[in-house]
Structure formats: C-alpha cells, structure tokens
Design an enzyme around this catalytic site. Structure first.
Site, PDB file in Angstrom:
ATOM      1  N   ASN A   4       0.878  -1.168   0.000  1.00  0.00           N
ATOM      2  CA  ASN A   4       0.000   0.000   0.000  1.00  0.00           C
ATOM      3  C   ASN A   4       0.912   1.214   0.000  1.00  0.00           C
ATOM      4  OD1 ASN A   4      -1.778   2.050   0.440  1.00  0.00           O
ATOM      5  ND2 ASN A   4      -2.412   1.394   2.494  1.00  0.00           N
ATOM      6  N   TRP A   5       1.018   1.796  -1.164  1.00  0.00           N
ATOM      7  CA  TRP A   5       1.964   2.916  -1.291  1.00  0.00           C
ATOM      8  C   TRP A   5       1.466   4.186  -0.604  1.00  0.00           C
ATOM      9  CZ3 TRP A   5       4.222   3.193  -6.972  1.00  0.00           C
ATOM     10  CH2 TRP A   5       4.879   1.983  -7.259  1.00  0.00           C
ATOM     11  N   LYS A   6       0.166   4.211  -0.256  1.00  0.00           N
ATOM     12  CA  LYS A   6      -0.428   5.416   0.350  1.00  0.00           C
ATOM     13  C   LYS A   6      -0.176   6.622  -0.561  1.00  0.00           C
ATOM     14  CE  LYS A   6      -0.068   3.143   4.758  1.00  0.00           C
ATOM     15  NZ  LYS A   6       0.064   3.220   6.223  1.00  0.00           N
TER      16      LYS A   6
ATOM     17  N   GLY B 138       2.913  -1.079   4.210  1.00  0.00           N
ATOM     18  CA  GLY B 138       3.053   0.340   3.902  1.00  0.00           C
ATOM     19  C   GLY B 138       4.505   0.690   3.612  1.00  0.00           C
ATOM     20  N   GLY B 139       5.200   1.200   4.614  1.00  0.00           N
ATOM     21  CA  GLY B 139       6.571   1.690   4.451  1.00  0.00           C
ATOM     22  C   GLY B 139       7.504   0.748   3.694  1.00  0.00           C
TER      23      GLY B 139
ATOM     24  N   GLY C 273       2.591   2.325  10.762  1.00  0.00           N
ATOM     25  CA  GLY C 273       3.537   3.432  10.623  1.00  0.00           C
ATOM     26  C   GLY C 273       4.229   3.823  11.915  1.00  0.00           C
TER      27      GLY C 273
ATOM     28  N   GLU D 196      -6.639   4.799   7.845  1.00  0.00           N
ATOM     29  CA  GLU D 196      -6.389   6.218   7.567  1.00  0.00           C
ATOM     30  C   GLU D 196      -7.618   6.871   6.942  1.00  0.00           C
ATOM     31  OE1 GLU D 196      -2.743   5.534   5.459  1.00  0.00           O
ATOM     32  OE2 GLU D 196      -1.826   4.934   7.355  1.00  0.00           O
TER      33      GLU D 196
ATOM     34  N   HIS E  53      -9.403   1.349   4.868  1.00  0.00           N
ATOM     35  CA  HIS E  53      -8.129   1.531   5.560  1.00  0.00           C
ATOM     36  C   HIS E  53      -8.325   2.457   6.763  1.00  0.00           C
ATOM     37  CE1 HIS E  53      -4.002   2.588   6.440  1.00  0.00           C
ATOM     38  NE2 HIS E  53      -3.680   1.478   5.810  1.00  0.00           N
TER      39      HIS E  53
ATOM     40  N   SER F 125       3.457  -2.098  10.243  1.00  0.00           N
ATOM     41  CA  SER F 125       4.911  -2.164  10.448  1.00  0.00           C
ATOM     42  C   SER F 125       5.491  -3.543  10.127  1.00  0.00           C
ATOM     43  CB  SER F 125       5.275  -1.736  11.872  1.00  0.00           C
ATOM     44  OG  SER F 125       4.856  -0.398  12.104  1.00  0.00           O
TER      45      SER F 125
ATOM     46  N   GLU G 179      -5.299  -4.921  10.442  1.00  0.00           N
ATOM     47  CA  GLU G 179      -4.294  -3.892  10.678  1.00  0.00           C
ATOM     48  C   GLU G 179      -4.592  -3.173  11.990  1.00  0.00           C
ATOM     49  OE1 GLU G 179      -2.334  -2.716   6.673  1.00  0.00           O
ATOM     50  OE2 GLU G 179      -3.942  -1.330   7.092  1.00  0.00           O
TER      51      GLU G 179
HETATM   52  P1  13P Z   1       3.110   0.367   7.628  1.00  0.00           P
HETATM   53  O1  13P Z   1       3.607  -0.937   7.043  1.00  0.00           O
HETATM   54  O2  13P Z   1       3.861   1.563   7.110  1.00  0.00           O
HETATM   55  O3  13P Z   1       2.982   0.316   9.100  1.00  0.00           O
HETATM   56  O4  13P Z   1       1.612   0.553   7.047  1.00  0.00           O
HETATM   57  C1  13P Z   1       0.748  -0.491   7.140  1.00  0.00           C
HETATM   58  C2  13P Z   1      -0.473  -0.150   6.384  1.00  0.00           C
HETATM   59  O5  13P Z   1      -1.223   0.732   6.776  1.00  0.00           O
HETATM   60  C3  13P Z   1      -0.758  -0.880   5.145  1.00  0.00           C
HETATM   61  O6  13P Z   1      -2.016  -0.613   4.679  1.00  0.00           O
END
Ligand code: 13P
Length: 255
Positions: A13-15, A237-238, A176, A100, A98, A216, A170
């Site tokens: 998930n590149w956000k 994510g990251g 994050g 967020e 998600h 994470s 999640e």
């Molecule tokens: P991180 O891997 O950066 O914690 O993000 C997880 C995420 O929200 C994937 O959708």
C-alpha cells in the site's frame, strides 16, 4: 493445515507516495524481484499512478490495486473514483476501509460496506481493512471491534461474492509506528476473524479466505508473522516503497 490451501498475498500500500517517474522506477525494480514469488503480489498505488502501473506490469505476476473507490456508479461526487473506472483500466484490487480513511476521511463501517459491495459488483477484489485502536485493545474489546467491522463490511455479500474479499487485519496502533503486533497477537485476531467468516458463511469459505496482517511488517519481522497458521501474507506500507525490502517480504511469503 488449511494454510497451504490458501494463497498468501503480499500487497504493497503505497499510500500518498510516489510521483509518476518515481512509481515507474519502483515498478521497474519490483518486476524482477517479484518474478519468482509463489505468493500473490499486489501493488496499491495512488490513482495518478494506476495507468503507469497497469501498463508496466502487463505480462508480469504483479497485480495492480487502487486505495479506495466510491460506492456509486457515476454522478456528482467530486473528487471520487468509481469501481467501474478502475476495472476499465485493468485494475484488479482495491483497498477498502483503511484506518487512515476511517481516521481522517470520515469512513464508517456503513460506507465501507457500500464501497465493498460496489467494488465486488464491478469485479474487483477487495483488500478489506479492519483493526482496533490502541485504547480499544487496552479496554479488551479488540474482538468486538474487529468482529463488528468485519460483519458490517460484508453485509449483503453472497457466499460467491465473499470469495473476492481478502481481509487485512491492521491494528491501528501498529501502522507506521514501528510497533508490530507480536506474532501471537496477530495470529489470535486473524484466527478470530476467520471464525467470524465461518459463522457468517461456512467453514469452507473461512478456510479459503486470505487473511493478511498489516502494521509495520518489515524484512525483520515478516518471517515470524507469515508462518502463523491464520496469517496469509501482509498489507505493507513503508516497506513496500523500497524494492529490496519488498523482495524480502515476497521471499518470506513464498516459502
Ligand atoms: P506500515 O507498514 O507503514 O505500518 O503501514 C501499514 C499499512 O497501513 C498498510 O495498509
């Protein structure tokens, strides 16, 4: 062990990251490292990178996903994108619900349900996100929260349609933050979610469902999480923004 019957999927998930040239460079680096993965490989990119991603990944084992879609087919919804717009482009997956989106954009269980139904009706596979806040975990209501999010999200989906749903657990406090759920915490909730699906649908549907962990997940902790019976891959994510990190996760999920 039913785990072997399910497909593990590593989804990035590149956000809100990567301009088009940056996306092109990352995808070009990902193609060779993803080539031998036996798990499913998905990259969920910003809307502005979808066309680039679909074009570049043609003929590869990398599938492309969006990070949201609207529940109406078309109309006066400024700033929104419909599920049909995505399928028409060759997009196969979409992230829905998600944390967020729930935290910053007013997404609720009800709108998550509407978006999920619209996405499935359009032929998309949904990466459906559920997860508790830290205070909810501390209050001991993780199962209630995650159970309710799951039940409302899939409301109205038939047993046939549920096959197009991947659930990503999640925990919000792990996103994050560098704080990962322990292997046991993640396994416990993923197993609980599988139980919820079994009660709503059937054991066969629950056994067949891909349930990911996200929060994470990184090259260091992935192997432990991914060997758990009820964790079938990850939503990343990251660590999905660097080809060398993503490669390690693909390798761990391909074992
Ligand atoms: P991180 O891997 O950066 O914690 O993000 C997880 C995420 O929200 C994937 O959708």
């Amino acid at each position: 062990m039913n785990k072997k019957l399910r497909q593990a999927i590593i989804a990035g998930n590149w956000k809100m990251n990567k301009t088009r040239p940056e996306a092109k460079a990352l995808i070009e680096a990902l193609i060779p490292v993803a080539k031998n993965a036996t798990c499913g490989v998905v990259i969920c990119v910003p809307f502005t990178n979808l066309e680039t991603a679909v074009e570049l990944t043609k003929g590869t084992n990398i599938k492309v996903g969006a990070q949201n879609c609207h529940f109406e087919k078309s109309g006066a919804f400024t700033g929104e994108i419909s599920a049909d717009m995505l399928t028409e482009m060759g997009v196969e997956y979409v992230v829905i619900g998600h944390s967020e989106r729930r935290q910053y954009f007013g997404e609720t269980d009800v709108t998550v349900n509407k978006r999920t139904k619209a996405a499935v009706a359009a032929g998309l596979k949904v990466l459906l996100c559920v997860g508790e806040l830290l205070e909810e975990r501390e209050q001991g209501i993780t199962e209630e929260i995650v159970g309710l999010q799951t039940k409302v999200a899939v409301m109205g989906l038939t047993a046939d349609e549920i096959k197009n749903i991947v659930i990503a657990y999640e925990p919000v406090w792990a996103i994050g933050t560098g704080k990962t759920a322990t292997d046991e915490q993640a396994e416990e909730v993923c197993a609980y979610i599988r139980g919820v699906v079994e009660k709503l649908y059937s054991k066969a549907d629950a056994d067949a469902m891909t349930i990911q962990y996200g929060g994470s997940m990184n090259p260091k902790n992935a192997a432990g999480l991914l060997t758990k019976e009820n964790i079938d891959g990850g939503l990343i994510g990251g660590a999905s923004l660097k080809a060398e990190d993503f490669a390690v996760l693909l390798e761990a999920a391909s074992k």
